[in-house]
Design a protein around this motif. Sequence first.
Motif, PDB file in Angstrom:
ATOM      1  N   ALA A 292       0.834  -1.212   0.000  1.00  0.00           N
ATOM      2  CA  ALA A 292       0.000   0.000   0.000  1.00  0.00           C
ATOM      3  C   ALA A 292       0.863   1.254   0.000  1.00  0.00           C
ATOM      4  O   ALA A 292       0.569   2.233  -0.711  1.00  0.00           O
ATOM      5  CB  ALA A 292      -0.926  -0.014   1.217  1.00  0.00           C
ATOM      6  N   MET A 293       1.948   1.234   0.772  1.00  0.00           N
ATOM      7  CA  MET A 293       2.854   2.391   0.787  1.00  0.00           C
ATOM      8  C   MET A 293       3.535   2.574  -0.562  1.00  0.00           C
ATOM      9  O   MET A 293       3.811   3.702  -0.978  1.00  0.00           O
ATOM     10  CB  MET A 293       3.900   2.230   1.904  1.00  0.00           C
ATOM     11  N   ILE A 295       2.188   1.768  -3.510  1.00  0.00           N
ATOM     12  CA  ILE A 295       1.199   2.262  -4.471  1.00  0.00           C
ATOM     13  C   ILE A 295       0.863   3.735  -4.223  1.00  0.00           C
ATOM     14  O   ILE A 295       0.774   4.536  -5.156  1.00  0.00           O
ATOM     15  CB  ILE A 295      -0.084   1.403  -4.405  1.00  0.00           C
ATOM     16  N   TRP A 296       0.680   4.080  -2.943  1.00  0.00           N
ATOM     17  CA  TRP A 296       0.262   5.437  -2.593  1.00  0.00           C
ATOM     18  C   TRP A 296       1.378   6.206  -1.872  1.00  0.00           C
ATOM     19  O   TRP A 296       1.139   6.883  -0.873  1.00  0.00           O
ATOM     20  CB  TRP A 296      -0.986   5.388  -1.723  1.00  0.00           C
ATOM     21  N   THR A 297       2.602   6.095  -2.392  1.00  0.00           N
ATOM     22  CA  THR A 297       3.758   6.765  -1.774  1.00  0.00           C
ATOM     23  C   THR A 297       3.564   8.266  -1.674  1.00  0.00           C
ATOM     24  O   THR A 297       4.034   8.902  -0.715  1.00  0.00           O
ATOM     25  CB  THR A 297       5.036   6.463  -2.582  1.00  0.00           C
ATOM     26  N   ASN A 298       2.875   8.853  -2.637  1.00  0.00           N
ATOM     27  CA  ASN A 298       2.692  10.311  -2.666  1.00  0.00           C
ATOM     28  C   ASN A 298       1.619  10.801  -1.704  1.00  0.00           C
ATOM     29  O   ASN A 298       1.449  12.013  -1.536  1.00  0.00           O
ATOM     30  CB  ASN A 298       2.354  10.773  -4.092  1.00  0.00           C
ATOM     31  N   SER A 299       0.902   9.876  -1.095  1.00  0.00           N
ATOM     32  CA  SER A 299      -0.124  10.248  -0.117  1.00  0.00           C
ATOM     33  C   SER A 299       0.465  10.159   1.285  1.00  0.00           C
ATOM     34  O   SER A 299       0.641   9.064   1.833  1.00  0.00           O
ATOM     35  CB  SER A 299      -1.338   9.317  -0.241  1.00  0.00           C
ATOM     36  N   THR A 300       0.783  11.300   1.856  1.00  0.00           N
ATOM     37  CA  THR A 300       1.375  11.330   3.203  1.00  0.00           C
ATOM     38  C   THR A 300       0.484  10.627   4.219  1.00  0.00           C
ATOM     39  O   THR A 300       0.957   9.866   5.063  1.00  0.00           O
ATOM     40  CB  THR A 300       1.630  12.775   3.646  1.00  0.00           C
ATOM     41  N   THR A 302      -1.678   8.205   3.773  1.00  0.00           N
ATOM     42  CA  THR A 302      -1.650   6.756   3.588  1.00  0.00           C
ATOM     43  C   THR A 302      -0.389   6.146   4.182  1.00  0.00           C
ATOM     44  O   THR A 302      -0.441   5.127   4.878  1.00  0.00           O
ATOM     45  CB  THR A 302      -1.731   6.393   2.094  1.00  0.00           C
ATOM     46  N   VAL A 303       0.750   6.776   3.915  1.00  0.00           N
ATOM     47  CA  VAL A 303       2.017   6.262   4.432  1.00  0.00           C
ATOM     48  C   VAL A 303       2.025   6.296   5.961  1.00  0.00           C
ATOM     49  O   VAL A 303       2.447   5.339   6.612  1.00  0.00           O
ATOM     50  CB  VAL A 303       3.212   7.056   3.871  1.00  0.00           C
ATOM     51  N   CYS A 306      -0.230   3.509   7.314  1.00  0.00           N
ATOM     52  CA  CYS A 306       0.381   2.191   7.093  1.00  0.00           C
ATOM     53  C   CYS A 306       1.565   1.944   8.030  1.00  0.00           C
ATOM     54  O   CYS A 306       1.755   0.823   8.513  1.00  0.00           O
ATOM     55  CB  CYS A 306       0.827   2.058   5.637  1.00  0.00           C
ATOM     56  N   HIS A 365       8.603   4.808  -5.233  1.00  0.00           N
ATOM     57  CA  HIS A 365       7.698   3.690  -4.974  1.00  0.00           C
ATOM     58  C   HIS A 365       8.433   2.352  -4.855  1.00  0.00           C
ATOM     59  O   HIS A 365       8.004   1.466  -4.111  1.00  0.00           O
ATOM     60  CB  HIS A 365       6.662   3.577  -6.107  1.00  0.00           C
TER      61      HIS A 365
END
Length: 396
Positions: A292-293, A295-300, A302-303, A306, A365
């Motif tokens: 998940a991190m 895939i969505w690395t650009n979403s602070t 989300t990271v 996770c 990513h």
Amino acid sequence: MQATSVENAGVKQQKQPKAVWAVAFACVISFMGLGLVDPILPAIAKNLHATPSQVSLLFSSYNLITGLAMIITGFVSSRIGPKWTLLIGLILIVIFSALGGFSGGISQLVSFRAGWGLGNALFIATALAVIVGVSTGGTAKAIILYEAALGLGISVGPLLGGELGSISWRGPFFGVAVLMAIAFIAVSFLLPTVPKPKQRSSILDPFRALRYPGLLALAFTALLYNFGFFTLMAYTPFVMNLDAHGLGYVFFGWGILLAFTSVFVAPKLEKRFGTVRSMAIALFLFALALLAMGIWTNSTATVIVCVIIAGAFLGTNNTLITTAVMESSPVERSTASAAYSFVRFIGGAIAPYLAGKLAEWYNPHVPFFVGAIAVVLAILVTVIARKHISTGEKSH
């Protein structure tokens, strides 16, 4: 019923010998050292004009020397005794962490972290063996106490690191030196002399221990698992875009879940599903978090979520795999710990630097995807070798 069970467990833990609590206290402070540094990685990169991969060498040098030094821990401890081995390890950490605070460049800092790793090896391998050896209630309860100290130290460390790091990136290094000095004093006065092993260890003993399939499989499982673990520890601070305070809070939440699951969740899972199944579940969920991190690395957001949730999976796996290691080969516990740690820290040495380089070579990513693949491979190793890992397995 659950409350009563927890209360009974608490009563049993209070009956532990004074030596166990003294070493556990030192373990808390020792593991705070890892979390103290994490929130200041971006600040170190900025102030010392270093790239993320160069800063990641703080973990690589530390883990490499820790792993290599594990080979000599049993040799040293069986000759000078566990207490002196602990004290020498602690004083080395004090010296090299203080020197790290005075560093003028990234190369110096990486070198001092290597010296810190030597002290860390002498301390943690011996500490685990001492706690398991002198505790009451069996290996499982001793491991839970050890993992609780690990979780508490890792969870509190980032908060203190964030506070000290907001003043200066040098602050956490001096903070570790002070805390380790306190631990040195505590162990000096509270830990009685622990008898030396009846038989002196050879430097070759850890290599001989790896001949046992269960121990070898668990060591390689940990090597692969550490790729994911240290990708999270060393690389995520560079993609969350938070200051030292923010990173401290994130890793505090991560550490709290790690501590809670290592003490309360792992034993229940092991009892319900057995060691291998429980490890596979925890590792699979951790791999999903890394995916998940990636895939969505650009979403602070989300990271951050996770990273915190991953603490639950890491705490569960840490307790399960450490317990299995202590009972997977008919050798001295200190020898088993040294052999296992030697292999697993190799993964911890390669992963941080590789994560930084993968981001430089490809994109931000990729490190998470590689970490997730490594954790999946760890599951495969565990499942393939399951017949050699019988601790806690349910019979059907």
